[in-house]
Design a protein around this motif. Structure first.
Motif, mmCIF file in Angstrom:
data_model
loop_
_atom_site.group_PDB
_atom_site.id
_atom_site.type_symbol
_atom_site.label_atom_id
_atom_site.label_comp_id
_atom_site.label_asym_id
_atom_site.label_seq_id
_atom_site.Cartn_x
_atom_site.Cartn_y
_atom_site.Cartn_z
ATOM 1 N N PHE A 26 0.371 -1.439 0.317
ATOM 2 C CA PHE A 26 0.155 0.508 0.204
ATOM 3 C C PHE A 26 0.931 1.372 0.226
ATOM 4 N N GLY A 27 2.553 1.093 0.801
ATOM 5 C CA GLY A 27 2.446 1.976 1.070
ATOM 6 C C GLY A 27 3.553 2.720 -0.309
ATOM 7 N N GLN A 28 3.835 2.125 -1.438
ATOM 8 C CA GLN A 28 4.113 1.645 -2.614
ATOM 9 C C GLN A 28 3.982 2.183 -3.398
ATOM 10 N N ARG A 29 2.448 1.858 -3.443
ATOM 11 C CA ARG A 29 1.536 2.461 -5.034
ATOM 12 C C ARG A 29 1.164 3.924 -4.129
ATOM 13 N N LYS A 30 1.256 4.305 -3.202
ATOM 14 C CA LYS A 30 0.788 5.659 -2.411
ATOM 15 C C LYS A 30 2.250 6.256 -3.029
ATOM 16 N N CYS A 31 3.207 5.982 -2.280
ATOM 17 C CA CYS A 31 5.011 6.705 -2.959
ATOM 18 C C CYS A 31 4.375 6.579 -4.334
ATOM 19 N N LEU A 32 4.225 5.754 -5.710
ATOM 20 C CA LEU A 32 4.466 5.882 -7.006
ATOM 21 C C LEU A 32 3.436 6.543 -7.489
ATOM 22 N N MET A 33 2.035 6.587 -6.966
ATOM 23 C CA MET A 33 0.850 7.942 -7.283
ATOM 24 C C MET A 33 1.108 8.861 -7.679
ATOM 25 N N GLY A 34 1.732 9.197 -6.212
ATOM 26 C CA GLY A 34 2.494 10.211 -5.231
ATOM 27 C C GLY A 34 3.341 10.840 -6.703
ATOM 28 N N ARG A 35 4.579 10.203 -7.335
ATOM 29 C CA ARG A 35 5.235 10.741 -8.145
ATOM 30 C C ARG A 35 4.289 10.517 -9.827
ATOM 31 N N LEU A 36 3.532 9.564 -9.924
ATOM 32 C CA LEU A 36 2.797 10.704 -11.182
ATOM 33 C C LEU A 36 1.773 11.544 -11.105
ATOM 34 N N ARG A 37 1.371 11.878 -9.849
ATOM 35 C CA ARG A 37 0.485 13.525 -10.281
ATOM 36 C C ARG A 37 1.435 14.419 -10.011
ATOM 37 N N GLU A 38 2.385 14.614 -9.422
ATOM 38 C CA GLU A 38 3.665 15.434 -9.717
ATOM 39 C C GLU A 38 4.167 15.898 -10.922
#
Length: 106
Positions: free
Chosen positions: A18-30
């Motif tokens: 879950f933490g890795q997906r959250k990190c990935l989503m943040g990187r994709l958004r920014e």
């Protein structure tokens, strides 16, 4: 090469925590600063910078920027043509320069 990496990324997404997906989503958004600059520049392409015709179409990509072709004058251009940014380098630092904070020694 990028297609292979993208395929691998898609393959491993289900295995991420879950933490890795959250990190990935943040990187994709920014996104990256370079990508942000390109998106800002390219959203304003409406007319040819050479003849001001609005009859322009896509013409591939070069150096990470979309190229365009004017059907009226036959010339090609990108979002930087006839702008102060046309021959600048270090695209990844453009946002920092614009904001006024860049470590010159870096």
């Amino acid at each position: 090469m990028l297609q292979d990496l993208f395929a691998k990324l898609i393959e491993i997404v289900p295995e991420l925590t879950f933490g890795q997906r959250k990190c990935l989503m943040g990187r994709l958004r920014e996104g990256s600063p370079d990508l942000q600059v390109r998106e800002l520049l390219e959203e304003g392409i409406k007319n040819c910078p050479h003849c001001d015709s609005d009859d322009v179409g896509g013409w591939g990509q070069s150096h990470g920027l979309s190229r365009y072709h004017c059907r009226r004058c036959g010339r090609t251009f990108n979002a930087l043509t006839n702008t102060p940014l046309a021959r600048l380098r270090l695209k990844d630092r453009w946002l920092d320069f614009a904001k006024g904070y860049v470590c010159v020694s870096c």
